[in-house]
Scaffold this motif. Structure first.
Motif, PDB file in Angstrom:
ATOM      1  N   SER A  65      -4.527  14.145  19.264  1.00 20.76           N
ATOM      2  CA  SER A  65      -4.163  13.864  17.866  1.00 20.76           C
ATOM      3  C   SER A  65      -2.821  13.152  17.854  1.00 20.76           C
ATOM      4  N   HIS A  66      -2.696  12.206  16.926  1.00 19.90           N
ATOM      5  CA  HIS A  66      -1.395  11.557  16.778  1.00 19.90           C
ATOM      6  C   HIS A  66      -0.574  12.415  15.819  1.00 19.90           C
ATOM      7  N   LEU A  67       0.137  13.355  16.403  1.00 19.71           N
ATOM      8  CA  LEU A  67       0.934  14.288  15.609  1.00 19.71           C
ATOM      9  C   LEU A  67       2.215  14.616  16.378  1.00 19.71           C
ATOM     10  N   ALA A  68       3.337  14.212  15.805  1.00 23.96           N
ATOM     11  CA  ALA A  68       4.626  14.593  16.377  1.00 23.96           C
ATOM     12  C   ALA A  68       4.974  15.963  15.812  1.00 23.96           C
ATOM     13  N   THR A  69       5.064  16.945  16.669  1.00 24.87           N
ATOM     14  CA  THR A  69       5.387  18.296  16.212  1.00 24.87           C
ATOM     15  C   THR A  69       6.167  19.019  17.304  1.00 24.87           C
ATOM     16  N   SER A  70       7.036  19.926  16.878  1.00 30.89           N
ATOM     17  CA  SER A  70       7.768  20.707  17.880  1.00 30.89           C
ATOM     18  C   SER A  70       6.913  21.850  18.421  1.00 30.89           C
ATOM     19  N   ASP A  71       5.725  22.059  17.828  1.00 29.06           N
ATOM     20  CA  ASP A  71       4.822  23.096  18.340  1.00 29.06           C
ATOM     21  C   ASP A  71       4.144  22.605  19.616  1.00 29.06           C
ATOM     22  N   LEU A  72       4.266  23.374  20.678  1.00 28.67           N
ATOM     23  CA  LEU A  72       3.547  23.021  21.907  1.00 28.67           C
ATOM     24  C   LEU A  72       2.044  23.206  21.710  1.00 28.67           C
ATOM     25  N   PHE A  73       1.685  24.293  21.032  1.00 25.61           N
ATOM     26  CA  PHE A  73       0.272  24.618  20.812  1.00 25.61           C
ATOM     27  C   PHE A  73      -0.099  24.381  19.346  1.00 25.61           C
ATOM     28  N   VAL A  74      -1.392  24.208  19.107  1.00 30.96           N
ATOM     29  CA  VAL A  74      -1.865  24.111  17.724  1.00 30.96           C
ATOM     30  C   VAL A  74      -1.720  25.498  17.100  1.00 30.96           C
ATOM     31  N   THR A  75      -0.816  25.609  16.138  1.00 29.72           N
ATOM     32  CA  THR A  75      -0.646  26.893  15.464  1.00 29.72           C
ATOM     33  C   THR A  75      -1.173  26.799  14.035  1.00 29.72           C
ATOM     34  N   TYR A  91      -6.488  20.054  12.447  1.00 30.37           N
ATOM     35  CA  TYR A  91      -7.802  19.478  12.139  1.00 30.37           C
ATOM     36  C   TYR A  91      -7.640  18.105  11.488  1.00 30.37           C
ATOM     37  N   GLU A  92      -6.754  18.055  10.523  1.00 33.49           N
ATOM     38  CA  GLU A  92      -6.519  16.799   9.787  1.00 33.49           C
ATOM     39  C   GLU A  92      -6.053  15.682  10.741  1.00 33.49           C
ATOM     40  N   SER A  93      -5.115  16.025  11.613  1.00 35.46           N
ATOM     41  CA  SER A  93      -4.586  15.016  12.546  1.00 35.46           C
ATOM     42  C   SER A  93      -5.638  14.604  13.564  1.00 35.46           C
ATOM     43  N   ALA A  94      -6.400  15.588  14.049  1.00 37.29           N
ATOM     44  CA  ALA A  94      -7.429  15.270  15.049  1.00 37.29           C
ATOM     45  C   ALA A  94      -8.542  14.443  14.429  1.00 37.29           C
ATOM     46  N   LYS A  95      -8.841  14.664  13.146  1.00 38.04           N
ATOM     47  CA  LYS A  95      -9.899  13.879  12.494  1.00 38.04           C
ATOM     48  C   LYS A  95      -9.449  12.434  12.294  1.00 38.04           C
ATOM     49  N   ARG A  96      -8.202  12.254  11.902  1.00 34.84           N
ATOM     50  CA  ARG A  96      -7.672  10.893  11.770  1.00 34.84           C
ATOM     51  C   ARG A  96      -7.742  10.172  13.117  1.00 34.84           C
ATOM     52  N   PRO A 121      -0.528  18.411  19.943  1.00 33.69           N
ATOM     53  CA  PRO A 121      -0.389  19.740  20.529  1.00 33.69           C
ATOM     54  C   PRO A 121      -1.604  20.186  21.348  1.00 33.69           C
ATOM     55  N   VAL A 122      -1.361  21.227  22.145  1.00 34.58           N
ATOM     56  CA  VAL A 122      -2.348  21.762  23.099  1.00 34.58           C
ATOM     57  C   VAL A 122      -3.212  22.809  22.391  1.00 34.58           C
ATOM     58  N   TYR A 123      -4.474  22.860  22.764  1.00 31.76           N
ATOM     59  CA  TYR A 123      -5.407  23.808  22.127  1.00 31.76           C
ATOM     60  C   TYR A 123      -5.583  25.054  22.995  1.00 31.76           C
ATOM     61  N   THR A 124      -5.245  26.205  22.424  1.00 30.44           N
ATOM     62  CA  THR A 124      -5.509  27.462  23.128  1.00 30.44           C
ATOM     63  C   THR A 124      -6.823  28.082  22.652  1.00 30.44           C
ATOM     64  N   ARG A 125      -7.411  27.467  21.648  1.00 27.29           N
ATOM     65  CA  ARG A 125      -8.738  27.889  21.193  1.00 27.29           C
ATOM     66  C   ARG A 125      -9.643  26.647  21.307  1.00 27.29           C
ATOM     67  N   PRO A 126     -10.156  26.397  22.532  1.00 33.15           N
ATOM     68  CA  PRO A 126     -10.907  25.152  22.762  1.00 33.15           C
ATOM     69  C   PRO A 126     -12.049  24.949  21.776  1.00 33.15           C
ATOM     70  N   GLU A 127     -12.690  26.049  21.366  1.00 36.42           N
ATOM     71  CA  GLU A 127     -13.855  25.901  20.474  1.00 36.42           C
ATOM     72  C   GLU A 127     -13.449  25.278  19.136  1.00 36.42           C
ATOM     73  N   PHE A 128     -12.193  25.426  18.740  1.00 34.89           N
ATOM     74  CA  PHE A 128     -11.721  24.828  17.482  1.00 34.89           C
ATOM     75  C   PHE A 128     -11.930  23.313  17.502  1.00 34.89           C
ATOM     76  N   ILE A 129     -11.453  22.661  18.539  1.00 34.73           N
ATOM     77  CA  ILE A 129     -11.554  21.191  18.573  1.00 34.73           C
ATOM     78  C   ILE A 129     -12.944  20.746  19.030  1.00 34.73           C
ATOM     79  N   LEU A 130     -13.571  21.523  19.913  1.00 32.83           N
ATOM     80  CA  LEU A 130     -14.915  21.139  20.380  1.00 32.83           C
ATOM     81  C   LEU A 130     -15.924  21.218  19.231  1.00 32.83           C
TER      82      LEU A 130
END
Ligand code: FEO
Length: 393
Positions: free
Chosen positions: A169-179, A185-190, A224-233
């Motif tokens: 996702s094109h998202l600049a965030t200080s979060d290492l993981f998707v929290t 979702y919005e960033s990954a869809k774009r 950011p990194v996904y710790t819940r792979p099923e979310f993005i899959l």
């Protein structure tokens, strides 16, 4: 980006690009981006997975210094595009023993694009493994997510899948993981809409290939990194499916109000028939928003005045882009107004060769819309409603 530990001995060492607003001089980035690079320490070897955009090389080098890294054995190049590979020459200069691990196609591209010498490569094949001692990489070739040489790297111990562009996702965030999953979702869809949508068929194949691999973390090279792979899959499964929604997308331009009045009337027609409608005034919209709307829509209606005997140039751009992105649209048509003539309809139809759409009867009128023109728009709205119903949309 600060150095962050993902798991013991596995670090995120890339860079955040807070200010970037355009990618490939084409793709709007409303939220910036990041170039993720990962350092993996084995008990025998140390590897870097992907690097960063050349404008951010200094941040990557700084992060390696903070970790007191004095030797790198391998640089894994999952993708040759410069936002991930652009710092490899500097890494090879600083760590002369390092070898670039990649596939044959990526090697050739890196030689062409970055002038990396032949003797710096360690070429692997699909399914090959490389040991870092107590850690093992497995390489999964995944062409066409984004370029023909793209691949994934799976770290068996740790169950981490490094997917580079894919699932990012094109998202600049200080979060290492998707929290914040809603924002994620919005960033990954774009990102999917702007970059991955043309590769729907390849994505289906790759998702099938990785479905039996045990993955605890998905670490892309953007966002950011996904710790819940099923979310993005699961999100990807939805986006690449053949299911379309009861939605009509209307990119439009109006020079003197005639086409604008048609659009206003037509939008209300569709709303009245229970259809979700997304109009985009191309003089104002972010073209990325149009791309996002195309992920799910069943129908596109191009609304344009005739100018210089054809569609407005902004409409040409939007139509060309929609055609190139290959969304799963089922129906299309054209509405608009002309002053004295032209070939607007033929030209737009000719630009839709990639779209597997049925063309519905257009409404191209002379001058300002009159009562019979609004009736023609009502009929087109009826037709869309009927077609959607017939196809279970
Ligand atoms: Fe993020 Fe295709 O490069």
């Amino acid at each position: 980006m600060a150095v962050r530990e993902i798991k013991p001995g596995i670090y995120s060492v890339g860079a955040i690009d807070w200010d970037r607003r355009l990618f490939d001089e084409l793709i709007p980035l409303s939220d910036g981006t990041s170039y993720n690079s990962y350092l993996i320490k084995g008990n025998e070897k140390i590897a870097l997975i992907d690097t960063v955009d050349p404008t951010k090389t200094y941040e990557l080098i700084d992060n390696l210094k903070k970790l007191n890294i004095t030797n790198i054995d391998y640089v894994v190049a999952n993708h040759a595009e410069q936002d991930h590979s652009g710092s490899i020459p500097k890494i090879l200069e600083l760590f002369p023993n390092a070898k670039v691990i990649t596939n044959p196609k990526c090697k050739e591209m890196l030689k062409d694009l970055l002038l990396i010498p032949e003797d710096k490569f360690l070429v692997i094949n699909d399914g090959d493994t490389i040991s870092l001692g107590d850690r093992t990489f497995e390489f999964i070739f995944a062409p066409w997510v984004h370029w023909p040489e793209t691949m994934f790297t799976y770290l068996r111990e740790g169950k981490i899948l490094f997917t580079c562009d894919f699932l990012g996702s094109h998202l600049a965030t200080s979060d290492l993981f998707v929290t914040d999953e809603a924002k994620g979702y919005e960033s990954a869809k774009r990102y999917y809409a702007e970059i991955m949508m043309p590769f729907r068929t390849s994505i289906k194949r790759h998702l099938e290939r990785i479905k039996d691999i045990e993955v605890e973390i998905i670490a892309p090279s953007h966002g950011p990194v996904y710790t819940r792979p099923e979310f993005i899959l699961n999100a990807y499964k939805d986006w690449i499916s053949d299911v379309v929604k009861n939605e009509v997308v209307i990119p439009y331009i109006s020079m003197h109000g005639s086409t604008g009045n048609m659009v206003t009337h037509f939008v209300n027609d569709l709303i009245g028939r229970g259809i979700t409608v997304k109009p985009f005034n191309l003089t104002k919209t972010d073209i990325g928003e149009l791309a996002i709307a195309l992920v799910d829509a069943a129908t596109i209606i191009i609304a344009t005045p005739t100018v210089l005997a054809g569609p407005h140039p902004n409409i040409v751009y939007a139509t060309y882009l929609a055609n190139a992105l290959r969304p799963k649209l089922r129906f299309a048509s054209v509405i608009g107004s002309y002053g004295w003539g032209g070939r607007t309809l033929e030209m737009i139809k000719g630009m839709m060769g990639n779209l597997k759409v049925e063309i519905l009867d257009p409404v191209i009128i002379k001058g300002f819309p009159k009562e019979e023109d609004f009736k023609a728009l009502d009929i087109l709205a009826d037709n869309i409603h009927k077609k959607h119903k017939e196809h279970g949309i």
